[in-house]
Design an enzyme around this catalytic site. Structure first.
Site, PDB file in Angstrom:
ATOM      1  N   ASN A  23      -3.612  10.636   1.721  1.00 34.38           N
ATOM      2  CA  ASN A  23      -3.954   9.458   0.953  1.00 34.38           C
ATOM      3  C   ASN A  23      -4.669   8.239   1.943  1.00 34.38           C
ATOM      4  O   ASN A  23      -5.704   8.622   2.715  1.00 34.38           O
ATOM      5  CB  ASN A  23      -2.879   8.792   0.032  1.00 34.38           C
ATOM      6  CG  ASN A  23      -1.646   8.458   0.635  1.00 34.38           C
ATOM      7  OD1 ASN A  23      -0.732   9.234   1.094  1.00 34.38           O
ATOM      8  ND2 ASN A  23      -1.200   7.239   0.461  1.00 34.38           N
ATOM      9  N   ASP A  24      -4.238   7.160   1.973  1.00 34.15           N
ATOM     10  CA  ASP A  24      -4.950   5.934   2.377  1.00 34.15           C
ATOM     11  C   ASP A  24      -5.446   6.123   3.732  1.00 34.15           C
ATOM     12  O   ASP A  24      -4.850   6.670   4.839  1.00 34.15           O
ATOM     13  CB  ASP A  24      -4.088   4.645   2.710  1.00 34.15           C
ATOM     14  CG  ASP A  24      -3.207   4.397   1.181  1.00 34.15           C
ATOM     15  OD1 ASP A  24      -3.426   5.051   0.329  1.00 34.15           O
ATOM     16  OD2 ASP A  24      -2.485   3.523   1.557  1.00 34.15           O
ATOM     17  N   TRP A  48       2.394  14.346  -1.507  1.00 33.95           N
ATOM     18  CA  TRP A  48       2.846  13.193  -1.069  1.00 33.95           C
ATOM     19  C   TRP A  48       4.273  13.408  -0.465  1.00 33.95           C
ATOM     20  O   TRP A  48       4.967  13.943  -1.133  1.00 33.95           O
ATOM     21  CB  TRP A  48       2.707  11.929  -1.905  1.00 33.95           C
ATOM     22  CG  TRP A  48       2.823  10.713  -1.260  1.00 33.95           C
ATOM     23  CD1 TRP A  48       1.920   9.983  -0.749  1.00 33.95           C
ATOM     24  CD2 TRP A  48       4.456  10.092  -1.125  1.00 33.95           C
ATOM     25  NE1 TRP A  48       2.808   8.903  -0.183  1.00 33.95           N
ATOM     26  CE2 TRP A  48       4.191   8.764  -0.298  1.00 33.95           C
ATOM     27  CE3 TRP A  48       5.690  10.325  -1.520  1.00 33.95           C
ATOM     28  CZ2 TRP A  48       5.121   8.038   0.033  1.00 33.95           C
ATOM     29  CZ3 TRP A  48       6.437   9.520  -1.071  1.00 33.95           C
ATOM     30  CH2 TRP A  48       6.455   8.396  -0.313  1.00 33.95           C
ATOM     31  N   ARG A 139       4.868  -4.168   2.486  1.00 34.84           N
ATOM     32  CA  ARG A 139       3.931  -3.365   3.542  1.00 34.84           C
ATOM     33  C   ARG A 139       2.677  -3.481   3.613  1.00 34.84           C
ATOM     34  O   ARG A 139       1.878  -4.485   3.401  1.00 34.84           O
ATOM     35  CB  ARG A 139       4.151  -1.947   2.798  1.00 34.84           C
ATOM     36  CG  ARG A 139       3.634  -1.834   1.288  1.00 34.84           C
ATOM     37  CD  ARG A 139       3.870  -0.564   0.597  1.00 34.84           C
ATOM     38  NE  ARG A 139       3.403  -0.351  -0.543  1.00 34.84           N
ATOM     39  CZ  ARG A 139       4.108  -0.568  -1.886  1.00 34.84           C
ATOM     40  NH1 ARG A 139       5.594  -0.471  -1.478  1.00 34.84           N
ATOM     41  NH2 ARG A 139       3.657  -0.192  -3.037  1.00 34.84           N
ATOM     42  N   ASP A 140       2.115  -2.391   4.219  1.00 38.05           N
ATOM     43  CA  ASP A 140       0.546  -2.455   4.500  1.00 38.05           C
ATOM     44  C   ASP A 140       0.093  -3.500   5.332  1.00 38.05           C
ATOM     45  O   ASP A 140      -1.074  -3.938   5.126  1.00 38.05           O
ATOM     46  CB  ASP A 140      -0.137  -2.258   3.143  1.00 38.05           C
ATOM     47  CG  ASP A 140       0.239  -1.348   2.277  1.00 38.05           C
ATOM     48  OD1 ASP A 140       0.927  -0.296   2.877  1.00 38.05           O
ATOM     49  OD2 ASP A 140      -0.065  -1.169   1.106  1.00 38.05           O
ATOM     50  N   GLU A 195      -1.448  -3.454  -3.019  1.00 40.70           N
ATOM     51  CA  GLU A 195      -1.395  -2.876  -1.792  1.00 40.70           C
ATOM     52  C   GLU A 195      -2.487  -2.931  -0.839  1.00 40.70           C
ATOM     53  O   GLU A 195      -3.563  -3.545  -1.307  1.00 40.70           O
ATOM     54  CB  GLU A 195      -1.104  -1.153  -2.326  1.00 40.70           C
ATOM     55  CG  GLU A 195      -0.070  -0.912  -3.124  1.00 40.70           C
ATOM     56  CD  GLU A 195       0.459   0.530  -3.492  1.00 40.70           C
ATOM     57  OE1 GLU A 195       1.364   0.869  -3.506  1.00 40.70           O
ATOM     58  OE2 GLU A 195      -0.783   1.140  -3.871  1.00 40.70           O
ATOM     59  N   TRP A 284      -3.901   7.302  -7.870  1.00 42.14           N
ATOM     60  CA  TRP A 284      -2.666   7.778  -8.011  1.00 42.14           C
ATOM     61  C   TRP A 284      -2.182   8.507  -9.340  1.00 42.14           C
ATOM     62  O   TRP A 284      -1.133   8.963  -9.727  1.00 42.14           O
ATOM     63  CB  TRP A 284      -1.429   6.489  -7.818  1.00 42.14           C
ATOM     64  CG  TRP A 284      -1.386   6.383  -6.256  1.00 42.14           C
ATOM     65  CD1 TRP A 284      -1.883   5.127  -5.731  1.00 42.14           C
ATOM     66  CD2 TRP A 284      -0.534   7.305  -5.111  1.00 42.14           C
ATOM     67  NE1 TRP A 284      -1.582   5.293  -4.232  1.00 42.14           N
ATOM     68  CE2 TRP A 284      -1.076   6.473  -3.896  1.00 42.14           C
ATOM     69  CE3 TRP A 284      -0.222   8.466  -5.425  1.00 42.14           C
ATOM     70  CZ2 TRP A 284      -0.490   7.204  -2.738  1.00 42.14           C
ATOM     71  CZ3 TRP A 284      -0.005   8.659  -4.119  1.00 42.14           C
ATOM     72  CH2 TRP A 284      -0.034   8.142  -2.877  1.00 42.14           C
TER      73      TRP A 284
HETATM   74  C1  FRU Z   1      -1.223   2.924  -1.215  1.00 48.61           C
HETATM   75  C2  FRU Z   1       0.303   3.235  -0.694  1.00 48.61           C
HETATM   76  C3  FRU Z   1       0.753   1.872   0.475  1.00 48.61           C
HETATM   77  C4  FRU Z   1       1.709   2.686   1.049  1.00 48.61           C
HETATM   78  C5  FRU Z   1       1.029   4.388   1.314  1.00 48.61           C
HETATM   79  C6  FRU Z   1       2.048   5.312   1.075  1.00 48.61           C
HETATM   80  O1  FRU Z   1      -2.029   4.033  -1.720  1.00 48.61           O
HETATM   81  O2  FRU Z   1       1.018   3.250  -1.748  1.00 48.61           O
HETATM   82  O3  FRU Z   1       1.041   0.883  -0.300  1.00 48.61           O
HETATM   83  O4  FRU Z   1       1.775   2.356   2.259  1.00 48.61           O
HETATM   84  O5  FRU Z   1       0.215   4.518   0.016  1.00 48.61           O
HETATM   85  O6  FRU Z   1       1.666   6.537   1.359  1.00 48.61           O
END
Ligand code: FRU
Length: 479
Positions: A23-24, A48, A139-140, A195, A284
């Site tokens: 993902n990200d 995931w 987070r992030d 996020e 998502w």
């Molecule tokens: C965004 C997210 C972030 C998190 C990550 C987890 O897509 O939900 O907030 O750090 O993915 O995989």
């Protein structure tokens, strides 16, 4: 109903991991000639989980080499999204990563790692986590640079309290200890989490004396009856004084009008301070159902961001990367074709399609893409509604997920001449409208062979068309 196995061709000029879930984008950084892309990765499967930082690098933002996992998950701790910054001391380069430690007990806090071999091996800080609020959706972390009017430099970290819809701002002078300075939000829709924040200074209309700061937020619907449109990115234009982000508006503007552009962040240390964003091309709502294998998840094209005044207000512009602009510039002169009869072209599934027309003479224009799948992608521009619609439909589209069929709408000035650049790379369709004034990014299922592009207009008129095949290069992958 008979279930057909739909082949999804692997993109050739976008990054996908050799296998497993992604993902990200994380830790985007340019360091001594290499563009590094870290990414949320499950080293062990197509779904995931076991979140770790995968790693790839590129010299040209077109061809990527995948490297061994950079930051692996461990018992009790997953490695969520974050960022990397590059510093130089006495000629030695050091990369510093900030990521979220997502602990088994639900706690989320920020941790730090450093690399002195150019981003290939990492050493975790023994004091991790180094920034902990004792909460579960913190987070992030995105670390950016800030120099004030007196030339004083400081690091700024943005991180979200995702469920509170807040961005927290910290500052540091040593990339170790962080002081909380301000908090932005909540605002807007309260049925989402925020996020992956980012904050980027951009000149308005290339004027270095008119800098605005753009805050980027990714929003994901949560709760019962969550919005079936799913994840999307927003931006808000304002100012930043090294302490707090301020803005005169409360409106979060949609960054991309499609369904599949999420968690986008920019590179640290890009040459010329260019703001270059890569996002995850999925949503998502159905990411776990997308039937690509043995990989699942793709990155977008890297986009060059700028601000342009339009109808008296500054708006974000997202241009395709240089290799795309060069391919266009080097292509055959664009013929103007008459649409008295429908125009039909066969293109490879890895192509650019560049169209220009004047709706004042053609009326509504329709472009349909059809491959060997039982699915269609259609784009319709109507001068009367002043909107561009992009629809993905058909049986193979429905088979992906109940919420995968979609229509995306881009508001436009209906009568002005239009330019559309479509970048199609296997299942990835990115549409740049009017040189990046708007974008629409979608996963599509067209099948694995040639794609037919068909253009019709309500009135006979002229459409300038260029079709460019992007040849696949051998992409080295290291294991
Ligand atoms: C965004 C997210 C972030 C998190 C990550 C987890 O897509 O939900 O907030 O750090 O993915 O995989």
């Amino acid at each position: 109903m008979e279930i057909r196995k739909l082949p999804i061709p692997r993109p050739t000029f976008h990054f996908t991991p050799q296998s497993n879930w992604m993902n990200d984008p994380n830790g985007l950084v340019f360091d001594r000639g290499l563009w590094h892309l870290y990414f949320q990765y499950n080293p062990e499967g197509p779904d995931w989980g076991n979140m770790s930082w995968g790693h790839a690098s590129s010299t040209d933002l077109q061809n990527w080499t995948e490297h061994p996992v950079a930051l692996p998950y461990r018992q009790g701790e997953q490695i969520y999204s974050g960022s990397v910054v590059a510093t130089q001391t006495n000629g030695d380069s050091l990369l510093t990563a900030y990521y979220t430690s997502a602990f088994e007990n639900g706690r989320q806090a920020q941790s730090r790692a450093t690399s002195s071999d150019g981003g290939f091996t990492w050493e975790q800080d023994p004091q991790n986590p180094v920034l902990d609020r004792g909460t579960n959706a913190f987070r992030d972390p995105k670390v950016i640079r800030y120099t004030d009017d007196h030339g004083d430099f400081r690091w700024i970290m943005l991180a979200v309290e995702a469920e509170d819809r807040q961005v927290l701002f910290y500052h540091s002078t040593d990339l170790r200890s962080w002081t909380h300075q301000s908090t932005f939000g909540p605002l807007g829709d309260d049925r989402v989490v925020w996020e992956c924040p980012d904050l980027v200074p951009l000149p308005v209309d290339d004027d270095p004396n008119n800098i605005k700061w753009v805050l980027f937020i990714s929003k994901n619907p949560v709760g019962e009856d969550a919005d079936p449109d799913g994840s999307s990115m927003s931006y808000i234009i304002g100012d930043f004084d090294g302490t707090a982000f301020t803005t005169e508006t409360t409106e979060l503007l949609r960054l991309d009008h499609g369904r599949d552009f999420y968690a986008g962040v920019t590179f640290d240390n890009a040459p010329g301070n260019a703001a270059i964003m890569i996002a995850w091309m999925s949503n998502w709502r159905y990411a776990g159902a997308f039937p690509s294998a043995p990989w699942r998840g793709s990155m977008s094209l890297p986009r060059q961001l700028s601000l342009r005044t339009s109808a008296g207000v500054a708006r974000l512009v997202q241009e395709p990367p240089e290799f795309i602009r060069t391919s266009l510039a080097e292509s055959q002169p664009v013929p103007r074709l008459d649409t008295a009869q429908p125009l039909s072209f066969a293109v490879s599934g890895h192509s650019l399609i560049d169209l220009r027309w004047d709706p004042a003479s053609t009326g509504t224009l329709r472009l349909k893409l059809q491959g060997d799948a039982d699915a269609q992608v259609s784009i319709e521009h109507s001068p009367t509604s002043g909107a561009l619609h992009l629809t993905r439909q058909g049986r193979d589209t429905q088979a992906v997920h109940a919420d995968f069929p979609s229509t995306s709408t881009v508001p436009l000035d209906g009568t002005a001449p239009v330019r559309l650049l479509l970048s199609l790379d296997g299942p990835l369709l990115e549409v740049f409208v009017n040189d990046g004034e708007s974008t629409v990014s979608n996963l599509v299922v067209l099948g694995s062979g040639t794609v037919t592009a068909m253009i019709t207009t309500d009135e006979p008129g002229q459409v300038a068309v260029a079709m460019i095949n992007i040849p696949a290069l051998d992409c080295a992958r290291q294991d």
